[in-house]
Design an enzyme around this catalytic site. Structure first.
Site, short mmCIF file in Angstrom:
data_model
loop_
_atom_site.label_atom_id
_atom_site.label_comp_id
_atom_site.label_asym_id
_atom_site.label_seq_id
_atom_site.Cartn_x
_atom_site.Cartn_y
_atom_site.Cartn_z
N GLU A 248 0.88 -1.11 -0.17
CA GLU A 248 0.12 -0.04 0.11
C GLU A 248 0.79 1.29 0.17
OE1 GLU A 248 -4.19 -1.56 1.71
OE2 GLU A 248 -2.82 -0.51 3.17
N GLU B 285 -6.48 -7.07 -1.78
CA GLU B 285 -6.88 -7.21 -0.46
C GLU B 285 -8.38 -6.50 -0.52
OE1 GLU B 285 -5.16 -4.90 2.66
OE2 GLU B 285 -3.07 -5.22 2.50
#
Length: 370
Positions: free
Chosen positions: A168, A270
């Site tokens: 991320e 995710e």
């Protein structure tokens, strides 16, 4: 994933053609097929060591990896921390979990955080051992760490199928050196990881992973900058949680646009959804809304519908560019000693209401969402 903060960036206007509105998949409808049906099982070794038990729907105890594989999972995602304070998420656990996955015919994605703990858009803390390294030495440390993990997997006969260079990393990684405000240095750090992955494990796919999968302008801004720095990659990986990152239409538009714009495969690395709102332990949950996404209550059927819907979105990416979906930490259940804070063994779990095992440890219907 933990301690997520929203990071918005200015970006280029999207150019993809409009997409039809994405309806939530309801009832008995199955998700459209995708190549990767993945589960992030990073917490399993520590959970098992702390006494976690996992059961089939009939109550029979079993191996959580096998239970999920029998439900249709064909990939395992595993995060790597450099020097974890709790002694997990390192090379020994990665090697052991890769052996378990391969024994069941599953492939692995290795998720490099380049930190001693959680890395996400709001925190990208340098490992303690790397704090005082020069820029060039930091690049070498990234290379050496990446190579070591992936070469170890290859050497034991369980080579990784894919590697994420950073987790991320909307706002960069290895702060302050690799902040998004210093793209030349961030580009060099990313390139060091990419080079190491390909040298250690020939044929591996390299993914770059951002949060906010519904944010097209931010995704385009980021990848335009990465390409301007000469960063090479194979897969655009995005996190997408429907209670944070926009609508399924937003995700569909972004996946369609960036896959065409950059000529790359795309992956939801995710996602998750709650099956109830309360906590099993004393620690509050991250998501407690009764209907986190409009039309989907936080019940087992809502969790199942979410997974079928997001998988259908990925399957609709043109030219077969949608690789698949990973469920984040489906086996992270509320076991004392396996809480969210690796520095505090008494911390609780904020995620057990989004696992794919219920509070009696039985596997939920969403484990067979495909």
């Amino acid at each position: 994933m933990m301690r997520r903060r929203t990071i918005l960036r200015a970006g280029t206007a999207a150019i993809a053609a409009p997409v039809a509105s994405v309806a939530l998949t309801t009832g008995a409808a199955q998700a459209a097929p995708v190549r990767i049906q993945g589960v992030d099982l990073s917490s399993v070794p520590k959970g098992e060591a702390r006494g976690a038990v996992f059961r089939y729907a009939n109550g029979t105890a079993g191996d959580p990896v096998r239970i999920l594989q029998e439900g249709g999972a064909n990939y395992v995602r595993l995060k790597v921390w450099v020097n974890s304070p709790d002694g997990y998420h390192g090379k020994p656990q990665i090697l052991a979990m890769a052996r378990r996955a391969q024994a069941l015919g599953m492939r692995t994605l290795i998720d490099f955080h380049y930190s001693d703990s959680w890395a996400d858009p709001g925190q990208q803390t340098k490992p303690a051992a790397w704090q005082n390294l020069s820029s060039s030495a930091l690049e070498q440390a990234v290379y050496n760490h990446t190579y070591d993990i992936l070469d170890g997997l290859r050497a034991q006969g369980t080579p990784a199928a894919m590697a994420q260079i950073g987790n991320e990393i909307n706002s960069g990684m290895l702060w302050p050196d690799g902040r998004y405000t210093n793209w030349p240095q961030l580009g060099r750090l990313l390139t060091a990881g990419v080079r190491a992955a390909r040298a250690a494990s020939p044929g591996i796919q390299v993914a770059l992973h951002l949060a906010e999968g519904g944010n097209n302008s931010g995704t385009v801004w980021w990848f335009d900058n990465a390409l301007a720095q000469g960063v090479s990659f194979d897969v655009i990986a995005l996190s997408f949680y429907g209670y944070w990152h926009g609508t399924l239409d937003d995700l569909q538009f972004n996946l369609n646009d960036v896959s065409a714009r950059y000529g790359k495969d795309v992956l939801v690395a995710e996602t998750a959804y709650p099956f109830r709102t309360d906590s099993k332990d004393s620690h509050p949950q991250i998501i407690t809304a009764r209907e986190p996404v409009a039309g989907l209550p936080a019940i087992p059927e809502g969790q199942l519908q979410w997974m079928r819907s997001i998988t259908t979105v990925v399957s609709r990416v043109p030219n077969n560019r949608g690789l698949g979906v990973f469920y984040w930490e489906p086996a992270w259940t509320a076991v004392p000693g396996n809480g969210w804070d690796p520095y505090d063994p008494n911390s609780g779990n904020a995620w057990e209401n989004q696992a794919l095992f219920d509070y009696d440890n039985r596997v939920l219907p969403a484990a067979t969402w495909r």
